[in-house]
Scaffold this motif. Structure first.
Motif, PDB file in Angstrom:
ATOM      1  N   UNK A   4       0.861  -1.172   0.000  1.00  0.00           N
ATOM      2  CA  UNK A   4       0.000   0.000   0.000  1.00  0.00           C
ATOM      3  C   UNK A   4       0.906   1.232   0.000  1.00  0.00           C
ATOM      4  N   UNK A  49      -3.368   9.170   8.933  1.00  0.00           N
ATOM      5  CA  UNK A  49      -2.478   9.272   7.788  1.00  0.00           C
ATOM      6  C   UNK A  49      -1.044   9.637   8.206  1.00  0.00           C
ATOM      7  N   UNK A  92       0.603   5.176   0.406  1.00  0.00           N
ATOM      8  CA  UNK A  92      -0.201   6.376   0.669  1.00  0.00           C
ATOM      9  C   UNK A  92       0.377   7.571  -0.072  1.00  0.00           C
ATOM     10  N   UNK A  93      -0.542   8.428  -0.582  1.00  0.00           N
ATOM     11  CA  UNK A  93      -0.103   9.636  -1.266  1.00  0.00           C
ATOM     12  C   UNK A  93      -0.224  10.837  -0.376  1.00  0.00           C
ATOM     13  N   UNK A  94      -0.162  12.016  -0.989  1.00  0.00           N
ATOM     14  CA  UNK A  94      -0.280  13.248  -0.219  1.00  0.00           C
ATOM     15  C   UNK A  94      -1.710  13.467   0.267  1.00  0.00           C
ATOM     16  N   UNK A  95      -2.632  12.909  -0.499  1.00  0.00           N
ATOM     17  CA  UNK A  95      -4.041  12.985  -0.081  1.00  0.00           C
ATOM     18  C   UNK A  95      -4.682  11.616  -0.337  1.00  0.00           C
ATOM     19  N   UNK A  96      -5.917  11.520   0.116  1.00  0.00           N
ATOM     20  CA  UNK A  96      -6.593  10.223  -0.023  1.00  0.00           C
ATOM     21  C   UNK A  96      -6.724   9.832  -1.493  1.00  0.00           C
ATOM     22  N   UNK A 149      -4.204   4.606   9.098  1.00  0.00           N
ATOM     23  CA  UNK A 149      -4.998   5.075   7.968  1.00  0.00           C
ATOM     24  C   UNK A 149      -5.834   6.301   8.325  1.00  0.00           C
ATOM     25  N   UNK A 175       1.657   2.528  10.250  1.00  0.00           N
ATOM     26  CA  UNK A 175       0.960   3.601   9.546  1.00  0.00           C
ATOM     27  C   UNK A 175      -0.528   3.527   9.874  1.00  0.00           C
ATOM     28  N   UNK A 211      -3.779   7.871  -2.798  1.00  0.00           N
ATOM     29  CA  UNK A 211      -3.395   6.564  -2.253  1.00  0.00           C
ATOM     30  C   UNK A 211      -3.569   5.480  -3.325  1.00  0.00           C
ATOM     31  N   UNK A 235      -8.376  -0.484   1.334  1.00  0.00           N
ATOM     32  CA  UNK A 235      -7.027  -0.938   0.922  1.00  0.00           C
ATOM     33  C   UNK A 235      -7.097  -2.346   0.328  1.00  0.00           C
TER      34      UNK A 235
END
Lengths: 216, 324
Positions: free
Chosen positions: A141, B317, A143-147, B314, B312, A150, A188
């Motif tokens: 997974x 974040x 994660x990006x800067x925002x949802x 969720x 991590x 992702x 996810x």
């Protein structure tokens, strides 16, 4: 020594042993976790595809146990952060080792897509025409800067080898990157399911093109 | 007045003038009134080009006669009949030979008489039916040369052409290379000659060693023959026994395989692939165990209680430190 004295001594030793055991357990308390009152982990499984009925197929391929790239094996969901940092997802776990999950998924997915009979762990003693080696490079997974940024990345390399002469029939790599549409473990896992379905579809087509070389 | 002429004086003068004129003609013609001549015929094979009537006949380098007439032999046109007149004192007999010679390369021909010095040789006499005796002739080397000259010229032209082909630019370079190589070779030979004596001495030494080695080999072969003769029988007997044992073993194996053919076939068809895959799995398992053992050696607590790491989250974040 009279019988009374023997019994008295035995009682004293027994008590001393009991007290020592209690003290030992109490001393090890900080080392042994008995759990806490926090929320339980979410445990997920992949959504395995339905395998086709190819028991009479002429092409039989044995799917070997996947070799997982560093840190991907286990029940934790791998997370890739910036600067190549790696960790796991808090509160989310797989219900089985990712090695077994990927293998089972490929057995069923490739069988449904390629038309060949794919053999897994339960068919170890069945004669096969080829062996399919699996190397999992990405299963994580990201994660990006925002949802909305992702995503889930999956990259799997397949090695198809013919048993009769150990000839390498092909070594392609399939990759999929699927967006994660929420901030929950379900979202996810949904991304993982979509990525695995995409890879299974492409890899199944490739196996279908090479299955004649694996005829018995 | 009547002119009186002296007829006697005039007549005398005229006769004297005529006598002088005759004497002058005789002197001019070199007529030797006292000389005696013999006539001969000479038959020449082929051409007598350059020979004319009154051409000179020489003997010992002295002009002794002349050609009186030249004609073809009526019986054989390939021969030329030459009638010559030779002074009588010239010895001409059966041994005399006439040759046609030429005065340099001017083409003026003359006849030379050879031989005839033997006074015991029979004199030439005309054969029956012939007017004059016949002197034998030989072809002149120069005449032969001139006769063969055209052929020689053709051959020379051909030879010139061949030489021009041979000595073209490419071949000239090759010839130059050959000459250079030859020069180098001769130089090397000259240099090598100095080492020749040393080499010969070494060869002699090698030959001596070879002779010694040959003698030793002969001795060794004789010894080996003796040893082989004694031990070979035992060795062959043991070999035969071994072969018999191996044959019996193979027969037993063959029988065993035949008796268990089904089992063997099943093993080959089913068990071998399974074993192959099991080996692969065992290899993976062994690697995992090796990795686990390494972790236990480095940090046993980590293996038992896990690694302390930030997980991590969720929801937030961000990574959260794990509380144990």
């Amino acid at each position: 020594m009279s019988d009374f004295s023997v019994k008295k001594t035995f009682n004293m030793v027994s008590k001393a042993v009991a007290v020592s055991s209690l003290m030992l357990v109490a001393g090890c308390g900080p080392l042994i976790s008995f759990g806490d009152d926090g929320p339980a982990d979410q445990i997920f499984s992949l959504d395995y595809p339905v395998a086709g009925d190819h028991s009479s197929a002429a092409s039989v391929i044995y799917v070997a146990e996947p070799l997982m790239s560093g840190g991907l094996s286990g029940t934790q969901v791998s997370v890739v952060l910036d600067d190549n940092q790696r960790t796991s997802l808090m509160g989310v776990r797989w219900n089985a080792n990712t090695t077994d999950m990927v293998r089972d998924y490929l057995v069923r997915g490739l069988s449904a897509q390629s038309g060949a009979l794919m053999l897994g762990e339960g068919a170890l003693d069945v004669k096969a025409g080829c062996r399919l080696g699996v190397k999992v490079w990405d299963y994580e997974y990201v994660p990006g800067n925002s949802i909305s940024d992702d995503r889930v990345d999956v990259e799997i390399e397949l090695i198809l080898v013919r048993y009769i002469d150990n000839a390498l029939l092909g070594q392609p790599t399939f990759a999929a990157s699927e967006a994660v549409s929420g901030s929950d473990g379900v979202d996810v896992v949904d991304g993982f399911n979509r990525a695995m379905a995409s890879i299974s579809r492409d890899a199944g087509d490739w196996i279908g093109q090479n299955r004649e070389a694996c005829q018995l | 007045m009547e002119t009186r002429a002296s007829y006697m004086l005039v007549g005398g003068f005229v006769l004297t003038f005529l006598a002088g004129l005759v004497a002058f003609a005789i002197w001019l013609a070199k007529v030797d009134l006292d000389a005696e001549y013999n006539d001969y015929d000479i038959y020449f094979e082929g051409s007598v080009s350059g020979l004319l009537n009154r051409s000179i006949v020489y003997f010992q380098g002295i002009p002794v006669g002349e050609v009186r007439d030249i004609s073809l032999n009526p019986e054989d046109p390939s021969q030329v009949l030459v009638w010559v007149r030779v002074r009588a004192e010239v010895p001409v007999n059966e041994e005399s030979i006439a040759k046609l010679e030429f005065q340099g390369f001017t083409g003026v021909a003359f006849i030379v008489l050879y031989g005839g010095h033997n006074r015991d040789a029979p004199a030439l006499v005309p054969h029956p039916g012939q007017e004059r005796p016949i002197i034998k002739s030989e072809p002149s080397p120069l005449a032969e040369f001139f006769e063969s000259a055209p052929n020689l010229v053709n051959q020379a032209i051909l030879l010139t052409g061949q030489i021009q082909k041979l000595l073209n630019d490419d071949n000239l370079e090759n010839v130059a290379g050959i000459i250079a190589n030859t020069e180098r070779l001769t130089g090397n030979l000259a240099d090598g000659t100095e080492d020749l004596e040393v080499m010969v001495a070494e060869v002699r030494g090698i030959l001596a060693q070879a002779q010694t080695a040959a003698e030793r080999i002969t001795t060794l072969v004789e010894t080996s023959n003796t040893v082989i003769g004694e031990d070979a029988r035992q060795l062959i007997a043991e070999t035969a026994k071994t072969m018999q044992t191996a044959t019996a073993l193979l027969e037993r194996v063959d029988n065993m395989v035949a008796a268990n053919e089904g089992t063997v076939t099943q093993f080959v068809n089913t068990s071998l692939p399974e074993v192959s895959r099991m080996i692969l799995d065992l290899r993976v398992t062994a690697r995992n165990l090796s990795r686990l053992m390494s972790r236990i050696e480095q940090n046993p607590a980590e293996v038992i209680f896990g690694t302390k790491e930030a997980e991590y989250d969720l929801k937030s974040r961000k990574t959260v430190e794990e509380d144990n």
